[in-house]
Design a protein around this motif. Structure first.
Motif, PDB file in Angstrom:
ATOM      1  N   SER A  47       0.828  -1.202   0.000  1.00 30.18           N
ATOM      2  CA  SER A  47       0.000   0.000   0.000  1.00 30.18           C
ATOM      3  C   SER A  47       0.866   1.258   0.000  1.00 30.18           C
TER       4      SER A  47
ATOM      5  N   TYR B 180      -5.571  -6.564  -3.359  1.00 29.81           N
ATOM      6  CA  TYR B 180      -4.233  -7.054  -3.682  1.00 29.81           C
ATOM      7  C   TYR B 180      -4.271  -8.572  -3.839  1.00 29.81           C
TER       8      TYR B 180
ATOM      9  N   TRP C  35       1.099  -2.672  -9.715  1.00 35.07           N
ATOM     10  CA  TRP C  35      -0.095  -3.272 -10.299  1.00 35.07           C
ATOM     11  C   TRP C  35       0.228  -4.615 -10.949  1.00 35.07           C
TER      12      TRP C  35
ATOM     13  N   TYR D  75      -7.493  -7.004   1.063  1.00 35.74           N
ATOM     14  CA  TYR D  75      -8.130  -5.753   0.679  1.00 35.74           C
ATOM     15  C   TYR D  75      -7.801  -4.673   1.684  1.00 35.74           C
TER      16      TYR D  75
ATOM     17  N   ASN E 120      -8.821  -1.001  -2.229  1.00 37.58           N
ATOM     18  CA  ASN E 120      -7.771  -1.583  -3.054  1.00 37.58           C
ATOM     19  C   ASN E 120      -7.713  -3.077  -2.754  1.00 37.58           C
TER      20      ASN E 120
ATOM     21  N   PHE F 270       2.068   1.713  -3.387  1.00 34.86           N
ATOM     22  CA  PHE F 270       0.999   2.210  -4.264  1.00 34.86           C
ATOM     23  C   PHE F 270       0.798   3.709  -4.085  1.00 34.86           C
TER      24      PHE F 270
ATOM     25  N   ILE G 176      -1.644  -4.939  -6.858  1.00 35.11           N
ATOM     26  CA  ILE G 176      -3.032  -4.480  -6.930  1.00 35.11           C
ATOM     27  C   ILE G 176      -3.706  -5.137  -8.125  1.00 35.11           C
TER      28      ILE G 176
ATOM     29  N   GLN H 108      -8.845  -1.417  -7.994  1.00 35.34           N
ATOM     30  CA  GLN H 108      -8.927  -0.213  -7.182  1.00 35.34           C
ATOM     31  C   GLN H 108     -10.272   0.426  -7.444  1.00 35.34           C
TER      32      GLN H 108
END
Length: 154
Positions: free
Chosen positions: A24, A125, A46, A99, A123, A27, A134, A137
């Motif tokens: 996270s 994952y 991603w 998540y 999000n 990201f 990910i 999203q």
């Protein structure tokens, strides 16, 4: 022989949650870089599989890595001076899926005009080759942002 299992025998949920939290962080760092003109780091967090999806602040849905990465390139081309933070983060991990729920606070200069917005985000994952990526999203639709982007396209 009956052996009792201990917590040490079980995979650590804390470790998995920490790993997802690190993904996270990656990201949101990449999101901020994208909002400053560089979409490249998003490709690292991603999944590039065909089943990835996104629902955006603009209200649309994108499916597949090609569509999502193209959209990211468009955002990067239109934005400068971006910041991205999250609050109220909640992470849950089940096996190779996880998540994250949070509130995103974003600001950027979009086509020369400053804008700030906040929304709820989810999000999702998936663990791929030992790394959390990910695969979806979701961000709440933002009518003000959608209108500004529509005006840019007009």
């Amino acid at each position: 022989m009956n052996q009792s299992r201990t917590e040490a025998d079980e995979p650590s949920k804390t470790t998995a949650e920490e790993d997802v939290r690190a993904a996270s962080d990656q990201f949101y760092s990449a999101l901020e870089e994208m909002m400053n003109g560089d979409a490249g780091p998003m490709a690292e967090i991603w999944s590039h599989e065909g089943d990835v999806t996104a629902t955006t602040e603009l209200g649309g849905r994108e499916e597949g890595w090609d569509a999502i990465s193209g959209s990211m390139e468009g955002v990067a081309a239109a934005c400068t001076d971006g910041t991205a933070t999250r609050t109220d983060q909640l992470i849950r991990v089940t096996g190779d899926l996880a998540y994250e729920l949070c509130t995103e606070s974003l600001s950027a200069t979009l086509a020369g005009e400053p804008i700030t917005w906040e929304h709820r985000a989810t999000n999702i994952y998936r663990k791929e080759d030992g790394k959390w990526k990910i695969v979806h999203q979701h961000a709440d639709r933002n009518p003000e942002l959608a209108e500004k982007v529509a005006d840019m396209d007009a």
